[in-house]
Scaffold this motif. Sequence first.
Motif, PDB file in Angstrom:
ATOM      1  N   GLN A  31      39.779  94.937  56.646  1.00 27.12           N
ATOM      2  CA  GLN A  31      38.509  95.522  57.043  1.00 27.12           C
ATOM      3  C   GLN A  31      37.371  94.803  56.326  1.00 27.12           C
ATOM      4  O   GLN A  31      37.338  94.736  55.102  1.00 27.12           O
ATOM      5  CB  GLN A  31      38.479  97.018  56.691  1.00 27.12           C
ATOM      6  CG  GLN A  31      37.193  97.738  57.054  1.00 27.12           C
ATOM      7  CD  GLN A  31      37.051  97.957  58.549  1.00 27.12           C
ATOM      8  OE1 GLN A  31      38.014  97.771  59.300  1.00 27.12           O
ATOM      9  NE2 GLN A  31      35.872  98.324  58.997  1.00 27.12           N
ATOM     10  N   VAL A  32      36.445  94.269  57.092  1.00 17.86           N
ATOM     11  CA  VAL A  32      35.308  93.560  56.511  1.00 17.86           C
ATOM     12  C   VAL A  32      34.368  94.560  55.858  1.00 17.86           C
ATOM     13  O   VAL A  32      34.102  95.637  56.386  1.00 17.86           O
ATOM     14  CB  VAL A  32      34.572  92.761  57.600  1.00 17.86           C
ATOM     15  CG1 VAL A  32      33.313  92.127  57.032  1.00 17.86           C
ATOM     16  CG2 VAL A  32      35.491  91.693  58.190  1.00 17.86           C
ATOM     17  N   GLN A  33      33.879  94.184  54.690  1.00 23.52           N
ATOM     18  CA  GLN A  33      32.913  94.999  53.965  1.00 23.52           C
ATOM     19  C   GLN A  33      31.592  94.240  53.879  1.00 23.52           C
ATOM     20  O   GLN A  33      31.573  93.006  53.817  1.00 23.52           O
ATOM     21  CB  GLN A  33      33.399  95.286  52.538  1.00 23.52           C
ATOM     22  CG  GLN A  33      34.792  95.877  52.446  1.00 23.52           C
ATOM     23  CD  GLN A  33      34.816  97.357  52.752  1.00 23.52           C
ATOM     24  OE1 GLN A  33      33.781  98.013  52.719  1.00 23.52           O
ATOM     25  NE2 GLN A  33      35.997  97.872  53.060  1.00 23.52           N
ATOM     26  N   LEU A  34      30.495  94.989  53.862  1.00 26.74           N
ATOM     27  CA  LEU A  34      29.189  94.401  53.595  1.00 26.74           C
ATOM     28  C   LEU A  34      28.918  94.531  52.105  1.00 26.74           C
ATOM     29  O   LEU A  34      28.991  95.633  51.551  1.00 26.74           O
ATOM     30  CB  LEU A  34      28.097  95.110  54.394  1.00 26.74           C
ATOM     31  CG  LEU A  34      28.208  95.060  55.905  1.00 26.74           C
ATOM     32  CD1 LEU A  34      27.011  95.761  56.548  1.00 26.74           C
ATOM     33  CD2 LEU A  34      28.316  93.630  56.406  1.00 26.74           C
ATOM     34  N   VAL A  35      28.634  93.420  51.476  1.00 24.91           N
ATOM     35  CA  VAL A  35      28.412  93.394  50.036  1.00 24.91           C
ATOM     36  C   VAL A  35      26.919  93.285  49.783  1.00 24.91           C
ATOM     37  O   VAL A  35      26.288  92.296  50.161  1.00 24.91           O
ATOM     38  CB  VAL A  35      29.158  92.221  49.391  1.00 24.91           C
ATOM     39  CG1 VAL A  35      28.924  92.207  47.892  1.00 24.91           C
ATOM     40  CG2 VAL A  35      30.655  92.302  49.711  1.00 24.91           C
ATOM     41  N   GLU A  36      26.387  94.315  49.149  1.00 18.60           N
ATOM     42  CA  GLU A  36      24.956  94.370  48.852  1.00 18.60           C
ATOM     43  C   GLU A  36      24.722  94.119  47.367  1.00 18.60           C
ATOM     44  O   GLU A  36      25.563  94.448  46.533  1.00 18.60           O
ATOM     45  CB  GLU A  36      24.388  95.738  49.216  1.00 18.60           C
ATOM     46  CG  GLU A  36      24.551  96.118  50.668  1.00 18.60           C
ATOM     47  CD  GLU A  36      24.443  97.607  50.895  1.00 18.60           C
ATOM     48  OE1 GLU A  36      24.162  98.021  52.020  1.00 18.60           O
ATOM     49  OE2 GLU A  36      24.651  98.365  49.928  1.00 18.60           O
ATOM     50  N   SER A  37      23.558  93.583  47.059  1.00 16.72           N
ATOM     51  CA  SER A  37      23.183  93.402  45.663  1.00 16.72           C
ATOM     52  C   SER A  37      21.668  93.366  45.547  1.00 16.72           C
ATOM     53  O   SER A  37      20.964  93.204  46.554  1.00 16.72           O
ATOM     54  CB  SER A  37      23.785  92.116  45.100  1.00 16.72           C
ATOM     55  OG  SER A  37      23.295  90.996  45.802  1.00 16.72           O
ATOM     56  N   GLY A  38      21.185  93.512  44.322  1.00 18.79           N
ATOM     57  CA  GLY A  38      19.764  93.333  44.066  1.00 18.79           C
ATOM     58  C   GLY A  38      18.989  94.593  43.760  1.00 18.79           C
ATOM     59  O   GLY A  38      17.811  94.512  43.423  1.00 18.79           O
ATOM     60  N   GLY A  39      19.600  95.739  43.884  1.00 19.72           N
ATOM     61  CA  GLY A  39      18.883  96.965  43.573  1.00 19.72           C
ATOM     62  C   GLY A  39      18.691  97.131  42.077  1.00 19.72           C
ATOM     63  O   GLY A  39      19.192  96.350  41.272  1.00 19.72           O
ATOM     64  N   GLY A  40      17.925  98.172  41.720  1.00 24.06           N
ATOM     65  CA  GLY A  40      17.718  98.430  40.306  1.00 24.06           C
ATOM     66  C   GLY A  40      16.470  99.235  40.066  1.00 24.06           C
ATOM     67  O   GLY A  40      15.890  99.814  40.988  1.00 24.06           O
ATOM     68  N   LEU A  41      16.064  99.240  38.812  1.00 28.72           N
ATOM     69  CA  LEU A  41      14.873  99.962  38.381  1.00 28.72           C
ATOM     70  C   LEU A  41      13.719  98.976  38.251  1.00 28.72           C
ATOM     71  O   LEU A  41      13.873  97.917  37.621  1.00 28.72           O
ATOM     72  CB  LEU A  41      15.138 100.645  37.037  1.00 28.72           C
ATOM     73  CG  LEU A  41      13.951 101.314  36.355  1.00 28.72           C
ATOM     74  CD1 LEU A  41      13.431 102.481  37.195  1.00 28.72           C
ATOM     75  CD2 LEU A  41      14.357 101.773  34.962  1.00 28.72           C
ATOM     76  N   VAL A  42      12.597  99.321  38.830  1.00 31.55           N
ATOM     77  CA  VAL A  42      11.422  98.447  38.766  1.00 31.55           C
ATOM     78  C   VAL A  42      10.184  99.316  38.603  1.00 31.55           C
ATOM     79  O   VAL A  42      10.136 100.456  39.068  1.00 31.55           O
ATOM     80  CB  VAL A  42      11.328  97.575  40.038  1.00 31.55           C
ATOM     81  CG1 VAL A  42      11.133  98.422  41.282  1.00 31.55           C
ATOM     82  CG2 VAL A  42      10.251  96.520  39.920  1.00 31.55           C
ATOM     83  N   GLN A  43       9.202  98.786  37.929  1.00 37.22           N
ATOM     84  CA  GLN A  43       7.956  99.512  37.742  1.00 37.22           C
ATOM     85  C   GLN A  43       7.102  99.459  39.006  1.00 37.22           C
ATOM     86  O   GLN A  43       7.226  98.511  39.806  1.00 37.22           O
ATOM     87  CB  GLN A  43       7.169  98.923  36.567  1.00 37.22           C
ATOM     88  CG  GLN A  43       7.819  99.138  35.227  1.00 37.22           C
ATOM     89  CD  GLN A  43       6.936  98.689  34.078  1.00 37.22           C
ATOM     90  OE1 GLN A  43       5.987  97.918  34.262  1.00 37.22           O
ATOM     91  NE2 GLN A  43       7.227  99.166  32.881  1.00 37.22           N
ATOM     92  N   PRO A  44       6.244 100.426  39.191  1.00 32.42           N
ATOM     93  CA  PRO A  44       5.327 100.376  40.338  1.00 32.42           C
ATOM     94  C   PRO A  44       4.545  99.073  40.350  1.00 32.42           C
ATOM     95  O   PRO A  44       4.086  98.598  39.304  1.00 32.42           O
ATOM     96  CB  PRO A  44       4.406 101.578  40.095  1.00 32.42           C
ATOM     97  CG  PRO A  44       5.249 102.534  39.317  1.00 32.42           C
ATOM     98  CD  PRO A  44       6.094 101.676  38.419  1.00 32.42           C
ATOM     99  N   GLY A  45       4.426  98.500  41.539  1.00 31.99           N
ATOM    100  CA  GLY A  45       3.771  97.206  41.681  1.00 31.99           C
ATOM    101  C   GLY A  45       4.711  96.030  41.565  1.00 31.99           C
ATOM    102  O   GLY A  45       4.321  94.887  41.854  1.00 31.99           O
ATOM    103  N   GLY A  46       5.936  96.287  41.169  1.00 29.50           N
ATOM    104  CA  GLY A  46       6.906  95.209  40.993  1.00 29.50           C
ATOM    105  C   GLY A  46       7.572  94.800  42.284  1.00 29.50           C
ATOM    106  O   GLY A  46       7.253  95.305  43.369  1.00 29.50           O
ATOM    107  N   SER A  47       8.509  93.860  42.152  1.00 25.59           N
ATOM    108  CA  SER A  47       9.209  93.302  43.303  1.00 25.59           C
ATOM    109  C   SER A  47      10.710  93.318  43.068  1.00 25.59           C
ATOM    110  O   SER A  47      11.183  93.278  41.926  1.00 25.59           O
ATOM    111  CB  SER A  47       8.757  91.855  43.552  1.00 25.59           C
ATOM    112  OG  SER A  47       7.376  91.787  43.817  1.00 25.59           O
ATOM    113  N   LEU A  48      11.437  93.366  44.155  1.00 19.93           N
ATOM    114  CA  LEU A  48      12.888  93.236  44.136  1.00 19.93           C
ATOM    115  C   LEU A  48      13.318  92.512  45.402  1.00 19.93           C
ATOM    116  O   LEU A  48      12.633  92.592  46.433  1.00 19.93           O
ATOM    117  CB  LEU A  48      13.580  94.601  44.104  1.00 19.93           C
ATOM    118  CG  LEU A  48      13.692  95.365  42.798  1.00 19.93           C
ATOM    119  CD1 LEU A  48      14.332  96.726  43.050  1.00 19.93           C
ATOM    120  CD2 LEU A  48      14.489  94.586  41.765  1.00 19.93           C
TER     121      LEU A  48
END
Length: 116
Positions: free
Chosen positions: A1-18
Motif C-alpha cells: 500500500q502506497v503511503q504519502l510521506v509528509e514533512s515540514g510542519g512545526g512551530l513557527v512564530q506569527p509572520g514566519g514561514s514554513l
Amino acid sequence: QVQLVESGGGLVQPGGSLRLSCAPDGAIPLISTMGWYRQAPGKQRELVAAITVSTGKIVYADSLKGRFTISRDNTKNTVYLQMKSLKPEDTAVYYCKVTHFGPDYWGQGTQVTVSS
C-alpha cells in the motif's frame, strides 16, 4: 500500500514561514491532482491548494491567496506548500491528498502551529 510521506510542519512564530513537502513512497498511476488540505480543532477539513498534474492548473482557498504557494517537482513526484506571513489562525493539521483513477490517497497529516 502506497503511503504519502509528509514533512515540514512545526512551530513557527506569527509572520514566519514554513514549507511542507509530500511525496508518495511508491508509484501511483495516473495521478490527477496533488494538493493540501487542513483541519483546525473543531473545524471541518478544508482545501488549501491543489494542482492538476496534467495541466498545471492551481486552485487556492480564496482566503489564502498571496500567502500560500503550491508547487510540484515532477522529477521527484513531490508537492510542496510554501506558507508565509503565517497567522495563529493557520494553526491546523495539514494533509496531503493525491487523486487518481482509483481511491484518493491521504497523508497522515503534519501539525503546523503558529504561536508566539
